[in-house]
Design a protein around this motif. Structure first.
Motif, PDB file in Angstrom:
ATOM      1  N   ALA A  33      46.282   0.103  64.162  1.00 26.26           N
ATOM      2  CA  ALA A  33      46.592   1.326  63.428  1.00 26.26           C
ATOM      3  C   ALA A  33      45.950   1.210  62.052  1.00 26.26           C
ATOM      4  O   ALA A  33      45.918   0.135  61.460  1.00 26.26           O
ATOM      5  CB  ALA A  33      48.096   1.517  63.306  1.00 26.26           C
ATOM      6  N   ILE A  34      45.427   2.329  61.580  1.00 28.33           N
ATOM      7  CA  ILE A  34      44.717   2.342  60.295  1.00 28.33           C
ATOM      8  C   ILE A  34      45.243   3.490  59.443  1.00 28.33           C
ATOM      9  O   ILE A  34      45.357   4.618  59.918  1.00 28.33           O
ATOM     10  CB  ILE A  34      43.205   2.524  60.510  1.00 28.33           C
ATOM     11  N   SER A  35      45.545   3.200  58.199  1.00 23.33           N
ATOM     12  CA  SER A  35      45.839   4.234  57.214  1.00 23.33           C
ATOM     13  C   SER A  35      44.660   4.287  56.260  1.00 23.33           C
ATOM     14  O   SER A  35      44.251   3.267  55.712  1.00 23.33           O
ATOM     15  CB  SER A  35      47.118   3.923  56.439  1.00 23.33           C
ATOM     16  N   SER A  36      44.112   5.479  56.086  1.00 19.84           N
ATOM     17  CA  SER A  36      42.975   5.663  55.182  1.00 19.84           C
ATOM     18  C   SER A  36      43.322   6.530  53.982  1.00 19.84           C
ATOM     19  O   SER A  36      42.444   6.923  53.230  1.00 19.84           O
ATOM     20  CB  SER A  36      41.799   6.312  55.934  1.00 19.84           C
ATOM     21  N   ASN A  37      44.582   6.867  53.823  1.00 22.31           N
ATOM     22  CA  ASN A  37      44.962   7.766  52.740  1.00 22.31           C
ATOM     23  C   ASN A  37      44.845   7.120  51.374  1.00 22.31           C
ATOM     24  O   ASN A  37      45.092   5.933  51.203  1.00 22.31           O
ATOM     25  CB  ASN A  37      46.402   8.252  52.930  1.00 22.31           C
ATOM     26  N   SER A  38      44.519   7.940  50.400  1.00 21.31           N
ATOM     27  CA  SER A  38      44.451   7.495  49.017  1.00 21.31           C
ATOM     28  C   SER A  38      45.844   7.146  48.523  1.00 21.31           C
ATOM     29  O   SER A  38      46.769   7.960  48.618  1.00 21.31           O
ATOM     30  CB  SER A  38      43.870   8.611  48.146  1.00 21.31           C
TER      31      SER A  38
END
Length: 133
Positions: A33-38
């Protein structure tokens, strides 16, 4: 998969994501799982809170933070988990994602007709926004 801590669609599916991941990981699927949010725009989606979320929901997969949004991998499925939504009372089954995984694990082509995934968009850091427009 791309997820984050605050998205209502992800919140709706978290337990099912863990269940589906556990099932397919036993069959040899690698799950990430990847979170790319600022974190500037959504601090709750940053690494510290991601770690807490992963422990709370007992994620059996790595939950990574993608700070710069550069991913060199080929995506073969970009569709929805299933037809369930937070407000439609349709049971969470994971049937669309399961079909794609079954195809990939059996070296069959993943169906090209894919219902779009629904959820929150990635919240890029304002300084990086032009890179992804």
């Amino acid at each position: 998969m791309f997820i984050c801590n605050h998205c209502p669609f992800v919140l709706h599916l978290k337990k099912a994501i863990v269940k589906l991941s556990n099932f397919y990981m036993k069959k040899g699927l690698a799950v990430v799982a990847i979170s790319s949010n600022s974190v500037t725009m959504h601090p709750q989606d940053g690494p510290e809170f991601m770690s807490e979320d992963a422990k709370l929901f007992k994620y059996p997969f790595p939950y990574l933070y993608d700070q710069d949004g550069r991913r060199p991998f080929e995506l073969v499925y970009h569709g929805q988990f299933d037809d369930s939504r937070p407000s439609n009372n349709v049971p969470v089954t994971g049937k669309h994602l399961s079909l794609a995984i079954d195809c990939a694990l059996s070296c069959q082509p993943v169906p090209s007709a894919q219902k779009p995934s629904i959820g929150c968009s990635i919240k890029w850091h304002p300084e990086r926004q032009q890179d992804y427009s």
